[in-house]
Design a protein around this motif. Structure first.
Motif, PDB file in Angstrom:
ATOM      1  N   CYS A 163       2.348   3.392  -3.090  1.00 31.16           N
ATOM      2  CA  CYS A 163       1.629   4.455  -3.806  1.00 31.16           C
ATOM      3  C   CYS A 163       1.075   5.560  -2.910  1.00 31.16           C
ATOM      4  O   CYS A 163       0.859   6.672  -3.363  1.00 31.16           O
ATOM      5  CB  CYS A 163       0.463   3.853  -4.588  1.00 31.16           C
ATOM      6  SG  CYS A 163       0.995   2.731  -5.891  1.00 31.16           S
ATOM      7  N   GLN A 174      -6.053   2.537 -11.652  1.00 33.22           N
ATOM      8  CA  GLN A 174      -4.929   3.311 -11.131  1.00 33.22           C
ATOM      9  C   GLN A 174      -3.570   2.742 -11.539  1.00 33.22           C
ATOM     10  O   GLN A 174      -2.547   3.202 -11.059  1.00 33.22           O
ATOM     11  CB  GLN A 174      -5.024   3.396  -9.600  1.00 33.22           C
ATOM     12  CG  GLN A 174      -6.312   4.014  -9.104  1.00 33.22           C
ATOM     13  CD  GLN A 174      -6.478   5.448  -9.567  1.00 33.22           C
ATOM     14  OE1 GLN A 174      -5.562   6.255  -9.432  1.00 33.22           O
ATOM     15  NE2 GLN A 174      -7.623   5.769 -10.123  1.00 33.22           N
ATOM     16  N   CYS A 185       0.812  -1.221   0.000  1.00 31.02           N
ATOM     17  CA  CYS A 185       0.000   0.000   0.000  1.00 31.02           C
ATOM     18  C   CYS A 185       0.842   1.266   0.000  1.00 31.02           C
ATOM     19  O   CYS A 185       0.509   2.235  -0.685  1.00 31.02           O
ATOM     20  CB  CYS A 185      -0.968   0.004   1.179  1.00 31.02           C
ATOM     21  SG  CYS A 185      -2.193  -1.328   1.076  1.00 31.02           S
ATOM     22  N   MET A 203      -8.027  -0.541  -8.170  1.00 32.14           N
ATOM     23  CA  MET A 203      -6.691   0.056  -8.223  1.00 32.14           C
ATOM     24  C   MET A 203      -5.874  -0.518  -9.374  1.00 32.14           C
ATOM     25  O   MET A 203      -5.124   0.207 -10.025  1.00 32.14           O
ATOM     26  CB  MET A 203      -5.961  -0.114  -6.894  1.00 32.14           C
ATOM     27  CG  MET A 203      -6.455   0.824  -5.830  1.00 32.14           C
ATOM     28  SD  MET A 203      -5.391   0.805  -4.371  1.00 32.14           S
ATOM     29  CE  MET A 203      -6.417  -0.112  -3.248  1.00 32.14           C
ATOM     30  N   MET A 245      -2.110   0.040 -10.772  1.00 33.04           N
ATOM     31  CA  MET A 245      -1.362  -0.693  -9.760  1.00 33.04           C
ATOM     32  C   MET A 245      -1.037  -2.080 -10.314  1.00 33.04           C
ATOM     33  O   MET A 245      -1.856  -2.673 -11.016  1.00 33.04           O
ATOM     34  CB  MET A 245      -2.204  -0.837  -8.484  1.00 33.04           C
ATOM     35  CG  MET A 245      -1.492  -1.575  -7.362  1.00 33.04           C
ATOM     36  SD  MET A 245      -2.511  -1.716  -5.870  1.00 33.04           S
ATOM     37  CE  MET A 245      -3.347  -3.277  -6.200  1.00 33.04           C
TER      38      MET A 245
END
Length: 104
Positions: A46, A73, A43, A69, A75
């Motif tokens: 980011c 995003q 976690c 995510m 990830m």
């Protein structure tokens, strides 16, 4: 008198060290329980762990958030067994009743 001052100083130093140790964890504000290390590592790549600790989600919602995510995003997907460890940790310690919501 000097001996008393010495021991009083030693007590203050060790008492302060104990308080500092309680306040500062290697996982920031995350509860230091099984799964904290994996959660912190993934976690905080980011964002702050404080964002995680402020949430209060169900197990399903945590799972959906990780999917979002990855999809939205960019990830990197979290591989097993780490993904399951993280979901279980978050569902247990950062669920809808938010038992570990940061006090500070």
């Amino acid at each position: 008198m000097i001996r008393k001052l010495f021991w009083a100083g030693v007590f203050v130093v060790f008492s302060s060290a104990g308080v500092m140790a309680d306040e500062e964890s290697e996982y920031g504000v995350l509860v230091d329980k099984p799964g904290a290390e994996e959660t912190y590592i993934y976690c905080t790549a980011c964002h702050s762990e404080k964002i995680v600790a402020q949430q209060g989600l169900t197990k399903k919602a945590w799972d959906e958030l990780l999917v979002w995510m990855v999809d939205e995003q960019e990830m990197e997907p979290i591989e097993e067994p780490d993904r399951s460890v993280i979901i279980e940790y978050l569902a247990k310690y950062y669920n809808t009743d938010r038992p570990n919501f940061p006090k500070n």
